[in-house]
Scaffold this active site. Sequence first.
Site, mmCIF file in Angstrom:
data_model
loop_
_atom_site.group_PDB
_atom_site.id
_atom_site.type_symbol
_atom_site.label_atom_id
_atom_site.label_comp_id
_atom_site.label_asym_id
_atom_site.label_seq_id
_atom_site.Cartn_x
_atom_site.Cartn_y
_atom_site.Cartn_z
ATOM 1 N N ARG A 62 85.667 53.291 46.242
ATOM 2 C CA ARG A 62 85.952 54.403 45.373
ATOM 3 C C ARG A 62 85.899 54.249 43.856
ATOM 4 O O ARG A 62 85.607 55.107 43.087
ATOM 5 C CB ARG A 62 87.696 54.462 45.442
ATOM 6 C CG ARG A 62 88.272 55.662 44.870
ATOM 7 C CD ARG A 62 89.874 55.444 44.935
ATOM 8 N NE ARG A 62 90.396 54.311 44.484
ATOM 9 C CZ ARG A 62 91.381 53.595 44.782
ATOM 10 N NH1 ARG A 62 91.800 53.787 45.959
ATOM 11 N NH2 ARG A 62 91.642 52.619 43.698
ATOM 12 N N TYR A 117 85.851 79.221 31.429
ATOM 13 C CA TYR A 117 85.716 79.465 32.798
ATOM 14 C C TYR A 117 87.288 79.537 33.240
ATOM 15 O O TYR A 117 88.157 78.672 33.135
ATOM 16 C CB TYR A 117 85.295 78.221 33.227
ATOM 17 C CG TYR A 117 85.108 78.206 35.020
ATOM 18 C CD1 TYR A 117 84.373 79.250 35.440
ATOM 19 C CD2 TYR A 117 85.617 77.084 35.688
ATOM 20 C CE1 TYR A 117 84.432 79.151 37.118
ATOM 21 C CE2 TYR A 117 85.656 77.137 37.141
ATOM 22 C CZ TYR A 117 85.069 78.023 37.741
ATOM 23 O OH TYR A 117 84.802 78.095 38.999
ATOM 24 N N ASP A 189 82.552 72.463 27.787
ATOM 25 C CA ASP A 189 81.849 72.800 29.061
ATOM 26 C C ASP A 189 80.341 73.261 28.819
ATOM 27 O O ASP A 189 80.250 74.220 28.401
ATOM 28 C CB ASP A 189 82.564 74.145 29.721
ATOM 29 C CG ASP A 189 82.027 74.210 31.362
ATOM 30 O OD1 ASP A 189 80.737 74.022 31.486
ATOM 31 O OD2 ASP A 189 82.766 74.534 32.189
ATOM 32 N N LYS A 214 76.060 73.408 40.031
ATOM 33 C CA LYS A 214 75.131 74.506 39.591
ATOM 34 C C LYS A 214 73.618 73.784 39.607
ATOM 35 O O LYS A 214 72.971 73.647 40.681
ATOM 36 C CB LYS A 214 75.453 75.151 38.306
ATOM 37 C CG LYS A 214 77.031 75.421 38.226
ATOM 38 C CD LYS A 214 77.229 76.491 38.997
ATOM 39 C CE LYS A 214 78.674 77.210 38.975
ATOM 40 N NZ LYS A 214 79.833 76.317 39.832
HETATM 41 C C1 LIG Z 1 81.015 77.439 33.360
HETATM 42 C C2 LIG Z 1 81.563 76.689 34.704
HETATM 43 N N1 LIG Z 1 82.138 75.798 34.570
HETATM 44 C C3 LIG Z 1 82.811 75.029 35.496
HETATM 45 C C4 LIG Z 1 82.616 75.844 36.929
HETATM 46 C C5 LIG Z 1 83.435 75.056 38.050
HETATM 47 O O1 LIG Z 1 82.499 74.252 38.521
HETATM 48 P P1 LIG Z 1 82.550 73.861 40.084
HETATM 49 O O2 LIG Z 1 82.515 75.409 41.061
HETATM 50 O O3 LIG Z 1 81.790 72.825 40.547
HETATM 51 O O4 LIG Z 1 84.140 73.213 40.401
HETATM 52 C C6 LIG Z 1 82.015 76.713 36.840
HETATM 53 C C7 LIG Z 1 81.841 77.431 38.362
HETATM 54 O O5 LIG Z 1 81.477 78.465 38.468
HETATM 55 C C8 LIG Z 1 81.366 77.512 35.898
HETATM 56 O O6 LIG Z 1 80.691 78.668 35.828
#
Ligand SMILES: Cc1ncc(COP(=O)(O)O)c(C=O)c1O
Length: 398
Positions: A62, A117, A189, A214
């Site tokens: 872990r 998000y 982000d 992504k």
């Molecule tokens: C800008 C952004 N940040 C974070 C996330 C979250 O990522 P995850 O789907 O890997 O949890 C997304 C998912 O669509 C996103 O578009």
Amino acid sequence: MSDKDRQPTHPGKHKATRLVSGGRDPCAQHGFVNPPVYHASTVLYPTVADYLGHRGRYLYGRRGTPTSAALADALAGLEGPKCAGVALLPSGLAAASAALLSALRAGDHVLVTDSVYFPTRTFCDSVLSRCGITTTYYDPLIGSGIAELIAPNTKAVLVESPGSLSFEMQDVPAIAAAAHAKGAVMLMDNTWAGPLYFQALDKGIDLSIQSGTKYIGGHADVMLGTVSANAACWRSLHQLVETLGLCVGPDDMYLGLRGLRTLGVRLAQHQASGLKLARWLAARPEVLRVLHPALEDDPGHALWRRDYTGACGLFSTVLKPVSQAAVHAFLDALALFGIGVSWGGFESLAIPFDCAPLRTATTWAPGGPCIRFHIGLEDVDDLICDLERGFAALNAAR
Ligand SMILES: Cc1ncc(COP(=O)(O)O)c(C=O)c1O
């Protein structure tokens, strides 16, 4: 993993080289190019003295394996010298949640962009709120005006640039300067650009969050999150992730590492195809506006030009007013664009969206129905044919 734990690698000066060579140590693995995938929990110690002294590079599955070390090392190499460590999380949302939790305590206040998000907003409004941490949402275009919102208990500011539906560009260095002047930690982000196209830690960010689901994964087959931290924030982040027991499955880490090797060429193609499609859409009579910061007439273009070295394949369009049935006809007629949310894979996507119910600090009134596109790696001319089919269906359903 931290700087001092890193394997010796020779990552090269340029990012394209670092993508290929970061985190690799063929000598340590019988010459094979790629590291093995360690499916591991228990680590055995040679003697009880080693066990009691916690001696050994790895202590427990872990808490890190050669697979996690290779991925974290490769990612750290992309972030530049300010990166003190990279935490791996099971999703992008977990990365955002862990980064926020590591920077905040009960009684603190956090400023979060209204364009964030949406599940990150839900985390702030539910979990952070239950922990006694208050959130204020601010206009993403606020710039240095953020200073006026910083209260004595404001301990963190979160930016997301551009917004992943609405594509407002934020003045990250100006917001960071104001936040740091008042002692607040800066989180971002950075999934849209990633460290290839926006060096977050060099632009004043302390904790840079990415959804590795992504473009890092890049093939719509992995869930992964990453947080890159500078020296001021690494310890607290690392401790939080360890204490919560958060870790990533070995196959997902390996897929992230494999995705990284081709990230440079994939992103360049997503960028080129995305821009071509964005320009094509902007010239369509059915389209009111295209929301893409790399387009010269986008309101965020000057900031994008100043701070970014590239764009990915994600952008939105505002259609001229048309019925919802016509928008649905457009989307349902597309054969190459899938209807789905998680962008960054090799395939093109399109979804309808409305930010109005997601906002509390700003008003979303774009002037028509909105569609977000992710431009994948298909041939652009085929994608244009597909969109032409969509517009024919839209016009027939008016
Ligand atoms: C800008 C952004 N940040 C974070 C996330 C979250 O990522 P995850 O789907 O890997 O949890 C997304 C998912 O669509 C996103 O578009």
